[in-house]
Design an enzyme around this catalytic site. Structure first.
Site, PDB file in Angstrom:
ATOM      1  N   ARG A   1      12.605   4.963  12.778  1.00 55.77           N
ATOM      2  CA  ARG A   1      11.311   5.657  12.727  1.00 55.77           C
ATOM      3  C   ARG A   1      10.454   5.246  13.931  1.00 55.77           C
ATOM      4  O   ARG A   1      10.965   4.760  14.914  1.00 55.77           O
ATOM      5  CB  ARG A   1      10.641   5.361  11.379  1.00 55.77           C
ATOM      6  CG  ARG A   1      11.495   5.839  10.190  1.00 55.77           C
ATOM      7  CD  ARG A   1      10.834   5.562   8.861  1.00 55.77           C
ATOM      8  NE  ARG A   1       9.607   6.323   8.705  1.00 55.77           N
ATOM      9  CZ  ARG A   1       8.718   6.100   7.720  1.00 55.77           C
ATOM     10  NH1 ARG A   1       8.956   5.143   6.830  1.00 55.77           N
ATOM     11  NH2 ARG A   1       7.631   6.817   7.640  1.00 55.77           N
TER      12      ARG A   1
ATOM     13  N   ARG B   1       6.900   0.660  13.620  1.00 55.32           N
ATOM     14  CA  ARG B   1       7.536   0.177  12.382  1.00 55.32           C
ATOM     15  C   ARG B   1       8.692  -0.797  12.662  1.00 55.32           C
ATOM     16  O   ARG B   1       9.291  -1.338  11.739  1.00 55.32           O
ATOM     17  CB  ARG B   1       8.051   1.353  11.552  1.00 55.32           C
ATOM     18  CG  ARG B   1       6.965   2.245  11.019  1.00 55.32           C
ATOM     19  CD  ARG B   1       7.509   3.318  10.086  1.00 55.32           C
ATOM     20  NE  ARG B   1       6.638   4.476  10.050  1.00 55.32           N
ATOM     21  CZ  ARG B   1       5.549   4.593   9.268  1.00 55.32           C
ATOM     22  NH1 ARG B   1       5.228   3.641   8.432  1.00 55.32           N
ATOM     23  NH2 ARG B   1       4.810   5.675   9.314  1.00 55.32           N
TER      24      ARG B   1
ATOM     25  N   SER C   1      12.909   3.054   3.507  1.00 55.96           N
ATOM     26  CA  SER C   1      13.375   3.840   4.653  1.00 55.96           C
ATOM     27  C   SER C   1      13.938   2.912   5.729  1.00 55.96           C
ATOM     28  O   SER C   1      13.662   1.704   5.724  1.00 55.96           O
ATOM     29  CB  SER C   1      12.222   4.655   5.226  1.00 55.96           C
ATOM     30  OG  SER C   1      11.217   3.794   5.755  1.00 55.96           O
TER      31      SER C   1
ATOM     32  N   HIS D   1      12.716  -2.545   2.596  1.00 50.31           N
ATOM     33  CA  HIS D   1      12.099  -1.272   2.984  1.00 50.31           C
ATOM     34  C   HIS D   1      12.994  -0.138   2.511  1.00 50.31           C
ATOM     35  O   HIS D   1      14.218  -0.181   2.724  1.00 50.31           O
ATOM     36  CB  HIS D   1      11.888  -1.191   4.497  1.00 50.31           C
ATOM     37  CG  HIS D   1      10.923  -2.215   4.975  1.00 50.31           C
ATOM     38  ND1 HIS D   1       9.573  -2.119   4.726  1.00 50.31           N
ATOM     39  CD2 HIS D   1      11.112  -3.397   5.606  1.00 50.31           C
ATOM     40  CE1 HIS D   1       8.972  -3.189   5.207  1.00 50.31           C
ATOM     41  NE2 HIS D   1       9.885  -3.991   5.741  1.00 50.31           N
TER      42      HIS D   1
ATOM     43  N   HIS E   1       3.767  -4.374   9.228  1.00 44.64           N
ATOM     44  CA  HIS E   1       3.686  -4.236  10.689  1.00 44.64           C
ATOM     45  C   HIS E   1       2.368  -4.756  11.260  1.00 44.64           C
ATOM     46  O   HIS E   1       2.145  -4.658  12.463  1.00 44.64           O
ATOM     47  CB  HIS E   1       3.865  -2.755  11.068  1.00 44.64           C
ATOM     48  CG  HIS E   1       4.943  -2.073  10.286  1.00 44.64           C
ATOM     49  ND1 HIS E   1       6.256  -2.488  10.322  1.00 44.64           N
ATOM     50  CD2 HIS E   1       4.912  -1.030   9.400  1.00 44.64           C
ATOM     51  CE1 HIS E   1       6.974  -1.719   9.512  1.00 44.64           C
ATOM     52  NE2 HIS E   1       6.182  -0.833   8.940  1.00 44.64           N
TER      53      HIS E   1
ATOM     54  N   ASN F   1       8.070  -5.562  -0.605  1.00 43.65           N
ATOM     55  CA  ASN F   1       7.919  -4.419   0.297  1.00 43.65           C
ATOM     56  C   ASN F   1       6.421  -4.296   0.566  1.00 43.65           C
ATOM     57  O   ASN F   1       5.676  -3.765  -0.257  1.00 43.65           O
ATOM     58  CB  ASN F   1       8.467  -3.134  -0.336  1.00 43.65           C
ATOM     59  CG  ASN F   1       8.380  -1.945   0.615  1.00 43.65           C
ATOM     60  OD1 ASN F   1       7.739  -2.021   1.663  1.00 43.65           O
ATOM     61  ND2 ASN F   1       9.021  -0.848   0.251  1.00 43.65           N
TER      62      ASN F   1
ATOM     63  N   PRO G   1       0.793  -1.225   0.000  1.00 46.93           N
ATOM     64  CA  PRO G   1       0.000   0.000   0.000  1.00 46.93           C
ATOM     65  C   PRO G   1       0.824   1.273   0.000  1.00 46.93           C
ATOM     66  O   PRO G   1       1.859   1.357   0.677  1.00 46.93           O
ATOM     67  CB  PRO G   1      -0.832  -0.108   1.287  1.00 46.93           C
ATOM     68  CG  PRO G   1      -0.130  -1.110   2.124  1.00 46.93           C
ATOM     69  CD  PRO G   1       0.524  -2.071   1.171  1.00 46.93           C
ATOM     70  N   ASN G   2       0.341   2.217  -0.760  1.00 50.97           N
ATOM     71  CA  ASN G   2       0.882   3.580  -0.861  1.00 50.97           C
ATOM     72  C   ASN G   2       2.207   3.673  -1.619  1.00 50.97           C
ATOM     73  O   ASN G   2       2.702   4.766  -1.880  1.00 50.97           O
ATOM     74  CB  ASN G   2       1.023   4.230   0.534  1.00 50.97           C
ATOM     75  CG  ASN G   2      -0.314   4.312   1.239  1.00 50.97           C
ATOM     76  OD1 ASN G   2      -1.262   4.836   0.663  1.00 50.97           O
ATOM     77  ND2 ASN G   2      -0.417   3.776   2.440  1.00 50.97           N
TER      78      ASN G   2
ATOM     79  N   TYR H   1      10.929   9.062   1.142  1.00 52.50           N
ATOM     80  CA  TYR H   1      10.914   8.033   0.094  1.00 52.50           C
ATOM     81  C   TYR H   1      11.514   8.477  -1.238  1.00 52.50           C
ATOM     82  O   TYR H   1      11.553   7.690  -2.183  1.00 52.50           O
ATOM     83  CB  TYR H   1       9.475   7.547  -0.124  1.00 52.50           C
ATOM     84  CG  TYR H   1       8.865   6.923   1.116  1.00 52.50           C
ATOM     85  CD1 TYR H   1       9.341   5.715   1.620  1.00 52.50           C
ATOM     86  CD2 TYR H   1       7.830   7.550   1.810  1.00 52.50           C
ATOM     87  CE1 TYR H   1       8.806   5.144   2.764  1.00 52.50           C
ATOM     88  CE2 TYR H   1       7.278   6.984   2.955  1.00 52.50           C
ATOM     89  CZ  TYR H   1       7.769   5.787   3.425  1.00 52.50           C
ATOM     90  OH  TYR H   1       7.230   5.219   4.560  1.00 52.50           O
TER      91      TYR H   1
ATOM     92  N   ALA I   1       2.947  -0.683   4.940  1.00 50.11           N
ATOM     93  CA  ALA I   1       2.444  -0.708   6.324  1.00 50.11           C
ATOM     94  C   ALA I   1       1.913  -2.079   6.737  1.00 50.11           C
ATOM     95  O   ALA I   1       1.876  -2.391   7.932  1.00 50.11           O
ATOM     96  CB  ALA I   1       1.359   0.350   6.492  1.00 50.11           C
TER      97      ALA I   1
ATOM     98  N   ARG J   1       4.889  10.892  -2.614  1.00 50.65           N
ATOM     99  CA  ARG J   1       4.595  10.646  -1.210  1.00 50.65           C
ATOM    100  C   ARG J   1       5.806  10.974  -0.340  1.00 50.65           C
ATOM    101  O   ARG J   1       6.876  10.406  -0.526  1.00 50.65           O
ATOM    102  CB  ARG J   1       4.275   9.155  -1.082  1.00 50.65           C
ATOM    103  CG  ARG J   1       4.137   8.655   0.311  1.00 50.65           C
ATOM    104  CD  ARG J   1       4.193   7.129   0.355  1.00 50.65           C
ATOM    105  NE  ARG J   1       3.922   6.676   1.687  1.00 50.65           N
ATOM    106  CZ  ARG J   1       4.156   5.448   2.133  1.00 50.65           C
ATOM    107  NH1 ARG J   1       4.666   4.542   1.314  1.00 50.65           N
ATOM    108  NH2 ARG J   1       3.893   5.121   3.355  1.00 50.65           N
TER     109      ARG J   1
ATOM    110  N   GLU K   1      12.737  -9.308   1.933  1.00 51.77           N
ATOM    111  CA  GLU K   1      11.938  -8.155   2.390  1.00 51.77           C
ATOM    112  C   GLU K   1      12.766  -6.884   2.203  1.00 51.77           C
ATOM    113  O   GLU K   1      13.934  -6.839   2.603  1.00 51.77           O
ATOM    114  CB  GLU K   1      11.580  -8.347   3.869  1.00 51.77           C
ATOM    115  CG  GLU K   1      10.783  -7.201   4.473  1.00 51.77           C
ATOM    116  CD  GLU K   1      10.457  -7.445   5.956  1.00 51.77           C
ATOM    117  OE1 GLU K   1      10.647  -8.583   6.454  1.00 51.77           O
ATOM    118  OE2 GLU K   1      10.030  -6.479   6.613  1.00 51.77           O
TER     119      GLU K   1
END
Ligand code: DQA
Length: 142
Positions: free
Chosen positions: A104, A108, A99, A97, A77, A71, A9-10, A22, A74, A17, A95
Site C-alpha cells: 500500500r 504504511r 491488509s 495487520h 505509522h 493492531n 482506530p477505525n 478489510y 494508523a 469500512r 503485531e
C-alpha cells in the site's frame, strides 16, 4: 492462559469500512469464532480510537496477559508512545495487520511498533489474529 487482542482506530468499523481492503466481517463476529476455536484460552478484546487509551490498555494487559495481539491501525505509522508502551511490558506482543501494508502507500511501510514486537503478521486478513493466538499458545506450552 489469557490473551488480549487490542485494535486501534477505525477497526471498530470492520465490515463497513473499505470492504475491498478489510473484508465484510465485523470483528465482533470474528471474535465469537475465535472464542469457539480456542475454548481453553481466556480471550479478551479491546478496541479504541484514542491513542492514550491504547497505551493504557497495553500497560495493563502487558502485566496481566500471557500475550497481546496488537493492531494499532494508523497509529502504527505515527505513535512513539504506543511503541514505547510495547517495549515497557513483559508479555510478548504480536503485531497484526489485516491488509498487506507493504503493498500500500509508502507511509504504511513504517511501523513504530514492529521493532518492539516479538513478531509481525501482515496481509493475511482476519486469519492473522488466529495465527497469532496459535503462536502464543505454542510458546506458552513449550
Ligand atoms: C491496518 C493497516 C493500517 O495502515 C491502517 O491505518 C489500518 C488498518 C490493517 O490492519 O491492515 O487502520 O492496521
Amino acid at each position: 492462559m489469557k490473551i488480549t487482542i487490542i485494535n486501534g482506530p477505525n477497526l471498530n468499523l470492520l465490515g463497513k469500512r473499505e470492504p475491498d481492503i478489510y473484508g465484510t466481517r465485523t470483528f465482533e463476529d470474528y471474535f465469537e469464532e475465535l472464542k469457539n476455536k480456542f475454548p481453553a484460552i481466556e480471550l479478551e478484546y479491546f478496541q479504541s480510537n484514542v491513542e492514550g487509551d491504547l497505551v493504557s490498555k497495553i500497560q495493563e494487559a502487558g502485566f496481566n496477559s500471557a500475550g497481546i495481539i496488537l493492531n494499532a491501525g494508523a497509529y502504527t505509522h505515527t505513535s512513539v508512545a504506543i511503541g514505547d508502551a510495547v517495549s515497557a511490558v513483559p508479555s510478548p506482543v504480536i503485531e497484526v495487520h489485516i491488509s498487506n501494508v507493504f503493498a500500500r502507500e509508502e507511509f504504511r511501510h513504517k511501523s513504530f511498533i514492529s521493532p518492539h514486537c516479538n513478531g509481525i503478521i501482515v496481509g493475511l486478513g482476519l486469519d492473522g489474529y488466529n495465527l497469532a493466538i496459535s503462536y502464543l499458545q505454542i510458546q506458552h506450552s513449550s
